[in-house]
Design an enzyme around this catalytic site. Structure first.
Site, short mmCIF file in Angstrom:
data_model
loop_
_atom_site.label_atom_id
_atom_site.label_comp_id
_atom_site.label_asym_id
_atom_site.label_seq_id
_atom_site.Cartn_x
_atom_site.Cartn_y
_atom_site.Cartn_z
N HIS A 187 0.85 -1.18 0.00
CA HIS A 187 0.00 0.00 0.00
C HIS A 187 0.88 1.23 0.00
CE1 HIS A 187 -3.48 2.50 0.70
NE2 HIS A 187 -2.68 3.21 1.48
N ASP B 13 -15.24 3.02 6.59
CA ASP B 13 -14.20 3.84 5.99
C ASP B 13 -14.72 4.60 4.78
OD1 ASP B 13 -11.38 4.68 5.66
OD2 ASP B 13 -11.68 3.71 3.74
N ARG C 137 -13.83 13.05 5.33
CA ARG C 137 -12.52 13.66 5.59
C ARG C 137 -12.08 14.52 4.43
NH1 ARG C 137 -8.99 8.78 6.33
NH2 ARG C 137 -7.29 10.31 6.38
N SER D 163 -7.78 4.20 8.34
CA SER D 163 -8.39 4.03 7.02
C SER D 163 -7.64 2.97 6.22
CB SER D 163 -8.37 5.37 6.28
OG SER D 163 -8.79 5.21 4.96
N LYS E 272 -8.83 -1.40 5.82
CA LYS E 272 -9.09 -2.00 4.51
C LYS E 272 -8.12 -3.15 4.24
CE LYS E 272 -9.06 2.09 2.70
NZ LYS E 272 -9.12 3.30 1.85
#
Lengths: 455, 455
Positions: free
Chosen positions: B84, B163, B170, B185, B189
């Site tokens: 990620h 989320d 946000r 967040s 996930k």
């Protein structure tokens, strides 16, 4: 450059000052609903936690003031004065000071609010009088003032729409207790009413929204600063709210206590409310130009109670706003509660501490207040205090009598009162009722730039 | 006790820690939309400004992870790994590392995002391939992974709905750049995807969401802590984002650069992207149990580029997700932009500073990104960098070539680039590409309890 709400949220979040143009953009976005609620809320929380400079506060207040209709020349030739309170428990001074000011030759176009949190609502109390209309048109307001010298009404839809929006959001988003947001909310509405002078009753103690005395003095100084910048003579009186003001708290019971006070009847448990009302009215009369000092104004105020003129004007005002005088005269019996219960001392000692917020919640949960905006309130609900801080009490002695329409509602208020009222061995001095006066002369002392938590 | 959102906002506003029950109440309120947006926003801003403890963060992440459907055994017998990135400009490493990991015998069920702010979106880039479907059902995902070993898809509606809600808020409320909210967040996930191991590319420098290197290390350590607590082996690699990664930034142009890199073609301006991809893939292969060290894993990754297996798997994945391989093979010509413009050096000197966020905005404003969620993006839009930080440049030399479908869109990006790119007299050293590695062994050093701005 086009302004974007998210950029202004970010700027305030990071502790930067917003320009006048940026603040006006937010206020217009609130008033016209062009900025969505989730963005306004985030902005409010950023303001809550980061604070505002005096210049930002002035801009915010002015922008809110002019976000809708603005009143002017409401005095029908007389100078206009008003009193505002930051909110308390058992606070019925409005019902005294507006008629007293009118009796002294001034005009008071008082725009009041509803029960909020643990505090009572002037409009809710007045609406316990059958027929009393709190929502008047501007023309109707002018008519009542021309006739009586004062009126007590709710905010019209067109007055300070930005505050209507922001206030409703603050209530839902835990951003009520910010001195900046409180100041802007109060002062924008008061200034929109076009006042020559304004007296603010800033509550201090366990029943005040801002409990810390220095915070409450800071708020007071912010309001004086903002009012004077706008050309309205402004004074803030810091008064005690560490226990309910007067003898009763609720709706109809407070109207009844007010009638007694207007009728110059004295009762030991109502004396604090009488005293605060006279001090506030004295300053209104002085700043309105009808006395040479606040002390002299207070003397005039006492006369207006003694000669019955304040009571007469209150009754005229109630009638002019549609209220049923026969009901008023029927007294406590008219809205007699279905259920009463005494809350008694579990031990002997001295009434030595009071969480007045807890007592306020007890009043609301008996049915005098509401959980959600728009819900009905019970005229009959409320309580009577039998003791004041410092009193000696005997085990088993009634401390409070609770009134409600629904017996099931007793449990939570009793629980709240048990936690709120402390009986201890040691005697204490009663709290000082009038803490201090903050005005143009001494405000800078309270706006100290360094060391304050909001700097 | 019944929980009320306003109380939890107040508690966090005042800097108090929320209980596990309270945090779960907020997350459930977000997922089920039982807490309105204005309250969630105020809560988010309070969290932004007050921070979270490690225990609160763990609870928040876990509650979000389980707010909807949870994937499991996506690996079809293989260990599942993923990478990620915290978001950058020109960051196309996903297109390399997923096929490399699959080629090394692991499974990568990669769930990616869209363009956000100044950063590009992996899904937007993939959707420039005609036919490529980013929204697969769970069964379709399993099918693609069974066939290719990896897939790159968008978040399903049922995965981490909390989320989805909070992220969208946000973005609108300037509460994106909080290490706690970013961590929750991302990790919710990633953990919901049921990974054995996770490599996080934490960007540092002028193009990172968190520009401060110690803040970015703090975020990295939070994610490692949260991942390891949940039983997923987690490492964070802090990499440079002080200029666009690689040669191109945009949509189709990044797909083309990725194909070249997967084909083991070398280009001076793409070397940084190749290097970061190999380091990330090396850690994925190591933590996935296919190499004895990250260095050894990197060696395997290089082999998978050299032997063509990564490219083959990428093409298989594209085809399995509906993408048109003929278009892919048609190269830059397939989505040739209608308009190109060169941005040239106005003086001679050295490329000595880059506001990479400004460059990212230039890419988005050329049409590669969007102002509002749901708006279409242009496949053709983007830019090509001709220089890297530290390069010597001559006056008039092209620094950047801009691509767009609408000539009117050139002005703002040119303005942004002029502000973002500094040519100065003094030579500078190029930035360090791999800043540091944060994992279970050294994370506590970065979670230092005192002195950090979020404590």
């Amino acid at each position: 450059m086009t302004l974007h709400a998210v950029d202004l949220i970010r700027k305030k979040r990071d502790g930067e000052a917003l320009s006048a143009e940026e603040i006006r953009f937010v206020v217009e976005g609130a008033a016209r609903e062009t900025i969505p609620e989730e963005q306004l809320s985030a902005w409010l929380m950023a303001v809550f936690l980061r604070g505002l400079s005096l210049a930002e506060l002035d801009t915010l207040t002015t922008a809110m003031r002019y976000s809708g209709e603005v009143l002017d020349h409401q005095g029908d030739g007389r100078r206009t004065v008003d009193k505002h309170s930051t909110g308390g428990v058992g606070d019925k001074t409005s019902f005294l000071v507006a008629p007293i000011a009118a009796a002294a030759g001034l005009a008071d176009p008082m725009i009041s609010g509803r029960a909020l949190g643990h505090t009572g609502g002037t409009l809710d109390k007045l609406e316990s009088i059958p027929g009393y209309r709190t929502h008047l048109s501007l023309d109707e307001m002018r008519g009542v003032i021309a006739k009586c010298g004062c009126c007590i009404v709710g905010q019209t839809n067109n007055l300070v729409p930005a505050d209507r929006k922001l206030y409703s959001l603050r209530d839902r988003t835990a951003t009520v207790e910010s001195p900046y947001l409180i100041c802007a909310s109060i002062m924008s509405k008061k200034l929109a009413a076009g006042l020559d002078a304004l007296v603010i009753d800033v509550k201090a103690g366990s029943g005040a929204f801002l409990r810390d005395e220095s915070e409450s003095a800071y708020l007071a100084a912010l309001m004086v600063e903002t009012g004077e910048r706008a050309g309205t003579r402004t004074v803030a009186i810091q008064t005690d709210m560490s226990q309910p003001l007067g003898r009763f708290a609720g709706n109809w019971v407070e109207i009844q206590e007010s009638l007694a006070l207007l009728g110059n009847q004295r009762h030991r448990l109502s004396e604090d409310c009488r005293e605060v009302s006279l001090v506030l009215a004295g300053w209104m009369i002085y700043l309105g130009g009808k006395a040479r000092s606040a002390e002299a104004g207070r003397g005039i105020a006492e006369e207006k109670l003694a000669d019955g003129s304040a009571l007469r004007i209150f009754r005229e005002m109630v009638a002019a706003q549609g209220g049923d005088l026969a009901a008023l005269d029927a007294g406590a019996a008219f809205h007699a509660p279905r259920f009463r219960r005494r809350f008694c001392a579990e031990r002997s000692g001295f009434f030595s501490a009071c969480n007045c917020t807890g007592v306020g919640w007890a009043v609301q949960r008996l049915g005098a207040g509401r959980e959600q905006a728009g819900e009905p309130v019970e005229a009959q609900a409320g309580l009577e205090m039998h003791v004041k801080l410092g009193d000696k009490v005997e085990s088993g002695q009634p401390l409070v009598t609770l009134f409600t329409e629904d017996e099931a509602l007793f449990a939570e208020p009793e629980h709240l009162l048990r936690a709120a009222i402390t009986i201890a061995d040691e005697p204490i001095d009663p709290p000082t009722l009038i803490r201090q006066v903050i005005n143009a002369d001494n405000k800078n002392k309270f706006l100290k730039p360094a060391g304050h938590k909001y700097d």
